[in-house]
Design a protein around this motif. Sequence first.
Motif, PDB file in Angstrom:
ATOM      1  N   ALA A 226       0.819  -1.206   0.000  1.00  0.00           N
ATOM      2  CA  ALA A 226       0.000   0.000   0.000  1.00  0.00           C
ATOM      3  C   ALA A 226       0.853   1.256   0.000  1.00  0.00           C
ATOM      4  O   ALA A 226       0.387   2.324  -0.422  1.00  0.00           O
ATOM      5  N   GLY A 227       2.078   1.129   0.449  1.00  0.00           N
ATOM      6  CA  GLY A 227       2.993   2.252   0.404  1.00  0.00           C
ATOM      7  C   GLY A 227       2.647   3.390   1.335  1.00  0.00           C
ATOM      8  O   GLY A 227       3.049   4.529   1.108  1.00  0.00           O
ATOM      9  N   LEU A 228       1.907   3.107   2.378  1.00  0.00           N
ATOM     10  CA  LEU A 228       1.516   4.154   3.316  1.00  0.00           C
ATOM     11  C   LEU A 228       2.537   4.274   4.441  1.00  0.00           C
ATOM     12  O   LEU A 228       3.216   3.311   4.777  1.00  0.00           O
ATOM     13  N   THR A 229       2.606   5.462   5.008  1.00  0.00           N
ATOM     14  CA  THR A 229       3.415   5.604   6.208  1.00  0.00           C
ATOM     15  C   THR A 229       2.709   4.866   7.339  1.00  0.00           C
ATOM     16  O   THR A 229       1.500   4.595   7.265  1.00  0.00           O
ATOM     17  N   THR A 230       3.457   4.577   8.395  1.00  0.00           N
ATOM     18  CA  THR A 230       2.841   3.874   9.522  1.00  0.00           C
ATOM     19  C   THR A 230       1.680   4.669  10.104  1.00  0.00           C
ATOM     20  O   THR A 230       0.631   4.111  10.421  1.00  0.00           O
ATOM     21  N   THR A 231       1.874   5.982  10.176  1.00  0.00           N
ATOM     22  CA  THR A 231       0.795   6.818  10.701  1.00  0.00           C
ATOM     23  C   THR A 231      -0.442   6.727   9.812  1.00  0.00           C
ATOM     24  O   THR A 231      -1.575   6.582  10.299  1.00  0.00           O
ATOM     25  N   SER A 232      -0.233   6.780   8.502  1.00  0.00           N
ATOM     26  CA  SER A 232      -1.369   6.671   7.585  1.00  0.00           C
ATOM     27  C   SER A 232      -2.037   5.301   7.698  1.00  0.00           C
ATOM     28  O   SER A 232      -3.265   5.184   7.634  1.00  0.00           O
ATOM     29  N   GLN A 233      -1.211   4.274   7.859  1.00  0.00           N
ATOM     30  CA  GLN A 233      -1.774   2.930   8.019  1.00  0.00           C
ATOM     31  C   GLN A 233      -2.666   2.880   9.252  1.00  0.00           C
ATOM     32  O   GLN A 233      -3.793   2.370   9.207  1.00  0.00           O
ATOM     33  N   LYS A 234      -2.142   3.419  10.358  1.00  0.00           N
ATOM     34  CA  LYS A 234      -2.918   3.371  11.598  1.00  0.00           C
ATOM     35  C   LYS A 234      -4.184   4.206  11.489  1.00  0.00           C
ATOM     36  O   LYS A 234      -5.250   3.797  11.957  1.00  0.00           O
ATOM     37  N   ASN A 235      -4.065   5.373  10.839  1.00  0.00           N
ATOM     38  CA  ASN A 235      -5.250   6.216  10.686  1.00  0.00           C
ATOM     39  C   ASN A 235      -6.323   5.516   9.849  1.00  0.00           C
ATOM     40  O   ASN A 235      -7.520   5.726  10.045  1.00  0.00           O
ATOM     41  N   THR A 236      -5.879   4.689   8.926  1.00  0.00           N
ATOM     42  CA  THR A 236      -6.828   4.007   8.045  1.00  0.00           C
ATOM     43  C   THR A 236      -7.454   2.789   8.703  1.00  0.00           C
ATOM     44  O   THR A 236      -8.641   2.522   8.551  1.00  0.00           O
ATOM     45  N   ILE A 237      -6.647   2.065   9.443  1.00  0.00           N
ATOM     46  CA  ILE A 237      -7.088   0.768   9.960  1.00  0.00           C
ATOM     47  C   ILE A 237      -7.648   0.872  11.380  1.00  0.00           C
ATOM     48  O   ILE A 237      -8.632   0.206  11.719  1.00  0.00           O
ATOM     49  N   CYS A 238      -7.044   1.719  12.205  1.00  0.00           N
ATOM     50  CA  CYS A 238      -7.473   1.828  13.607  1.00  0.00           C
ATOM     51  C   CYS A 238      -8.617   2.844  13.670  1.00  0.00           C
ATOM     52  O   CYS A 238      -8.420   3.998  14.069  1.00  0.00           O
ATOM     53  N   THR A 239      -9.776   2.423  13.273  1.00  0.00           N
ATOM     54  CA  THR A 239     -10.885   3.344  13.007  1.00  0.00           C
ATOM     55  C   THR A 239     -11.499   3.951  14.264  1.00  0.00           C
ATOM     56  O   THR A 239     -12.299   4.880  14.176  1.00  0.00           O
ATOM     57  N   ALA A 240     -11.161   3.418  15.439  1.00  0.00           N
ATOM     58  CA  ALA A 240     -11.626   4.046  16.688  1.00  0.00           C
ATOM     59  C   ALA A 240     -10.488   4.803  17.364  1.00  0.00           C
ATOM     60  O   ALA A 240     -10.629   5.255  18.490  1.00  0.00           O
ATOM     61  N   GLY A 241      -9.363   4.914  16.681  1.00  0.00           N
ATOM     62  CA  GLY A 241      -8.219   5.648  17.213  1.00  0.00           C
ATOM     63  C   GLY A 241      -7.075   4.720  17.586  1.00  0.00           C
ATOM     64  O   GLY A 241      -7.222   3.494  17.590  1.00  0.00           O
ATOM     65  N   TRP A 242      -5.938   5.329  17.864  1.00  0.00           N
ATOM     66  CA  TRP A 242      -4.788   4.529  18.275  1.00  0.00           C
ATOM     67  C   TRP A 242      -3.890   5.357  19.162  1.00  0.00           C
ATOM     68  O   TRP A 242      -3.939   6.589  19.171  1.00  0.00           O
ATOM     69  N   ASN A 243      -3.097   4.663  19.953  1.00  0.00           N
ATOM     70  CA  ASN A 243      -2.130   5.321  20.829  1.00  0.00           C
ATOM     71  C   ASN A 243      -0.904   4.428  20.864  1.00  0.00           C
ATOM     72  O   ASN A 243      -0.971   3.292  21.355  1.00  0.00           O
ATOM     73  N   GLY A 244       0.187   4.925  20.307  1.00  0.00           N
ATOM     74  CA  GLY A 244       1.370   4.069  20.210  1.00  0.00           C
ATOM     75  C   GLY A 244       1.052   2.862  19.348  1.00  0.00           C
ATOM     76  O   GLY A 244       0.567   3.000  18.223  1.00  0.00           O
ATOM     77  N   ASP A 245       1.291   1.682  19.900  1.00  0.00           N
ATOM     78  CA  ASP A 245       1.016   0.462  19.147  1.00  0.00           C
ATOM     79  C   ASP A 245      -0.262  -0.221  19.604  1.00  0.00           C
ATOM     80  O   ASP A 245      -0.467  -1.411  19.362  1.00  0.00           O
ATOM     81  N   SER A 246      -1.116   0.530  20.290  1.00  0.00           N
ATOM     82  CA  SER A 246      -2.447   0.014  20.625  1.00  0.00           C
ATOM     83  C   SER A 246      -3.438   0.552  19.601  1.00  0.00           C
ATOM     84  O   SER A 246      -3.657   1.766  19.496  1.00  0.00           O
ATOM     85  N   CYS A 247      -4.024  -0.357  18.841  1.00  0.00           N
ATOM     86  CA  CYS A 247      -4.883   0.004  17.707  1.00  0.00           C
ATOM     87  C   CYS A 247      -6.335  -0.321  18.036  1.00  0.00           C
ATOM     88  O   CYS A 247      -6.689  -1.488  18.222  1.00  0.00           O
ATOM     89  N   ARG A 248      -7.160   0.729  18.103  1.00  0.00           N
ATOM     90  CA  ARG A 248      -8.579   0.507  18.416  1.00  0.00           C
ATOM     91  C   ARG A 248      -9.357   0.381  17.094  1.00  0.00           C
ATOM     92  O   ARG A 248      -9.357   1.298  16.276  1.00  0.00           O
ATOM     93  N   MET A 249     -10.011  -0.734  16.956  1.00  0.00           N
ATOM     94  CA  MET A 249     -10.684  -1.030  15.698  1.00  0.00           C
ATOM     95  C   MET A 249     -12.182  -1.200  15.916  1.00  0.00           C
ATOM     96  O   MET A 249     -12.609  -1.960  16.779  1.00  0.00           O
ATOM     97  N   LYS A 250     -12.961  -0.475  15.129  1.00  0.00           N
ATOM     98  CA  LYS A 250     -14.413  -0.607  15.250  1.00  0.00           C
ATOM     99  C   LYS A 250     -14.873  -1.961  14.703  1.00  0.00           C
ATOM    100  O   LYS A 250     -14.269  -2.511  13.777  1.00  0.00           O
ATOM    101  N   ILE A 251     -15.972  -2.424  15.259  1.00  0.00           N
ATOM    102  CA  ILE A 251     -16.489  -3.721  14.833  1.00  0.00           C
ATOM    103  C   ILE A 251     -16.932  -3.678  13.371  1.00  0.00           C
ATOM    104  O   ILE A 251     -16.786  -4.655  12.639  1.00  0.00           O
ATOM    105  N   ARG A 252     -17.453  -2.534  12.923  1.00  0.00           N
ATOM    106  CA  ARG A 252     -17.865  -2.476  11.511  1.00  0.00           C
ATOM    107  C   ARG A 252     -16.646  -2.619  10.602  1.00  0.00           C
ATOM    108  O   ARG A 252     -16.743  -3.146   9.505  1.00  0.00           O
ATOM    109  N   THR A 253     -15.492  -2.162  11.077  1.00  0.00           N
ATOM    110  CA  THR A 253     -14.267  -2.343  10.308  1.00  0.00           C
ATOM    111  C   THR A 253     -13.859  -3.811  10.310  1.00  0.00           C
ATOM    112  O   THR A 253     -13.495  -4.383   9.278  1.00  0.00           O
ATOM    113  N   LEU A 254     -13.956  -4.394  11.493  1.00  0.00           N
ATOM    114  CA  LEU A 254     -13.630  -5.816  11.607  1.00  0.00           C
ATOM    115  C   LEU A 254     -14.542  -6.658  10.715  1.00  0.00           C
ATOM    116  O   LEU A 254     -14.141  -7.704  10.195  1.00  0.00           O
ATOM    117  N   ALA A 255     -15.779  -6.185  10.539  1.00  0.00           N
ATOM    118  CA  ALA A 255     -16.728  -6.930   9.709  1.00  0.00           C
ATOM    119  C   ALA A 255     -16.482  -6.730   8.223  1.00  0.00           C
ATOM    120  O   ALA A 255     -17.195  -7.278   7.385  1.00  0.00           O
TER     121      ALA A 255
END
Lengths: 329, 252
Positions: A226-255
């Motif tokens: 995907a060629g994204l920076t780590t920050t961009s990756q986290k912003n895209t995938i951790c849809t409920a937010g993130w802090n450090g390496d803790s990635c909060r993911m919404k269930i609709r994303t998981l689905a």
Amino acid sequence: MSHELTVGKQRLVVITAIALLVMSSALWPSADRAEANSQNDSYQPFRCDQPGSTDAQQRRQVVPLKNSGDNGSFQSRLFGTRMFPCLSGTRWVLTAGEPNGSSTTNVAADVRGIYTNNSDGNCDSNKGFTYYHAATGSMCLFQIAFSDLVFRNNVASFGAPVLSARSTTAPAPTAKVPHTLRIAPDGPFTVGGPGVKTNLLTTGDSWVAIPWRTVTNLAGLLIIAAGLTTTSQKNTICTAGWNGDSCRMKIRTLAGDGTGGWNDLVTAILSGLAAGGDYNILAANLEFYYLFTHDNDASKDPYVHPPGGSTNPLDSIQLPNTTITVTAG
Amino acid sequence: MSTYGTRWRRMVAATTVGLGLLAGMVATMGSSASAVFSPTLTINNGSSTFSSTNIHAADAAFGTSLVQTQAAASSGGDWTPVLRAGFASATMNGFCLSRVEEVGPLGSYTIRLTSGDDDPATNEISAEMAVFDITRLRAAAAPGVNLQGTAQIGLASTDLTTNPGRAPYAANPMGVPQEFDSNWYQSSGNGGHNNGQGFTGIDATVADLNSVYGDVRQAQIEGQVTLPNLEIELLPGDQSCKAAAQAGTFPN
């Protein structure tokens, strides 16, 4: 005229009678309780109705079971093995761990065999499904199923799990005296276990926090591609937010909620997380309206055949050292 | 006069008060005070506490509900939320039920009902079609509250069954009205068919509660209840079941 039968005719009568008896016993309904793969007054005996409908159970919902086996299939919503709850409309909330924590060593729980049911969605990017409450209102909810969810022994040191249900979260009409049911273990508890499947109907905004490495371990090549920076990756995938390496993911994303572009990539990456994944959960904020457990064998109707059988049923939910309260407000 | 002698006047007063409290606590007993009661035992009149080493309940349900406090009922009544726990049948390893009252200058007294065989390995008490209205429950051990078989969370309280699959069904055992009632619901919806919306609960094939104690507002046992070695005592001070359980002592 004689009415006496010959020996041969007597034998024929007896054999015929025995044959009829055997045939009738085979045709006679079993003494066992009937399976309830359709709504059945034996197992949902109380009304959940809507005026104007001749169906006294009009407002019951259909919730299919998770199939056995290591795959993402669920029973059919139309004719499979299903539950038929009359939903209270009260939102249950399960919280645990540090909601905004960044530590990946403070693991709240381990989940095994998690799947989402998005086979016939009709809301929220067609990944959720509409469920109606007992009297009025409906919600778009996501069905997730897992084999077990086991909280760690040290969870109390950074966020013991709490289950709560506040009556005012239900849409009107609701209880005259607002009240809150709270179930608070001192520390760990367990949902599911050997032989048991657990299903939850959650909101799309519910989330679980997982270590970022879980995502990269699962889909490293895709992320690199995907060629994204780590920050961009986290912003895209951790849809409920993130802090450090803790990635909060919404269930609709998981689905697998993907609406094009990068989201389709997210869907591809996360499809592995919701396809039997086993991973650490750092924190959770699950808002759900229904939880039920059933036997691993989804052909077994939970109303008739609870996990492990009726005599010695298996453990489904264990809450050690737990306080349950009901308070006004 | 010896200060160590029996204070008859005080004892008579205490006994009278105690019997009054007992009558209030155990409002109805369907049969004489033998160890087996049938068909209806009702315990009410406000806050009591209970404890047991183990409660093993089949066809168990826990649902939020409302009860009208007896003291306020005569003046229109206040409604208090409770967790109504219902069982089709249950066995218990020891049982204790108590109520503490302040009796003016006499101080506090405890009415305590206990039953059990003193064997921690046996569930010698049995009850059928029991309902307890609880405001607080503590399971002070592992596995604590253990829900077995098919467990459901989120059902409307009107949908909870304590005797599923077998007719005749207990008619709405949680007691929450399905149709609009202004004492129970803030408003009417769905043409008055409120169906328990806003009252939620848990249903399980079996509920196994260990080292359990709590606060109970009222209880009713409609089926047969067997209470071996039943004792009813009037005790000075606070000797409640809950206080003993919090100190680690459970009946068995």
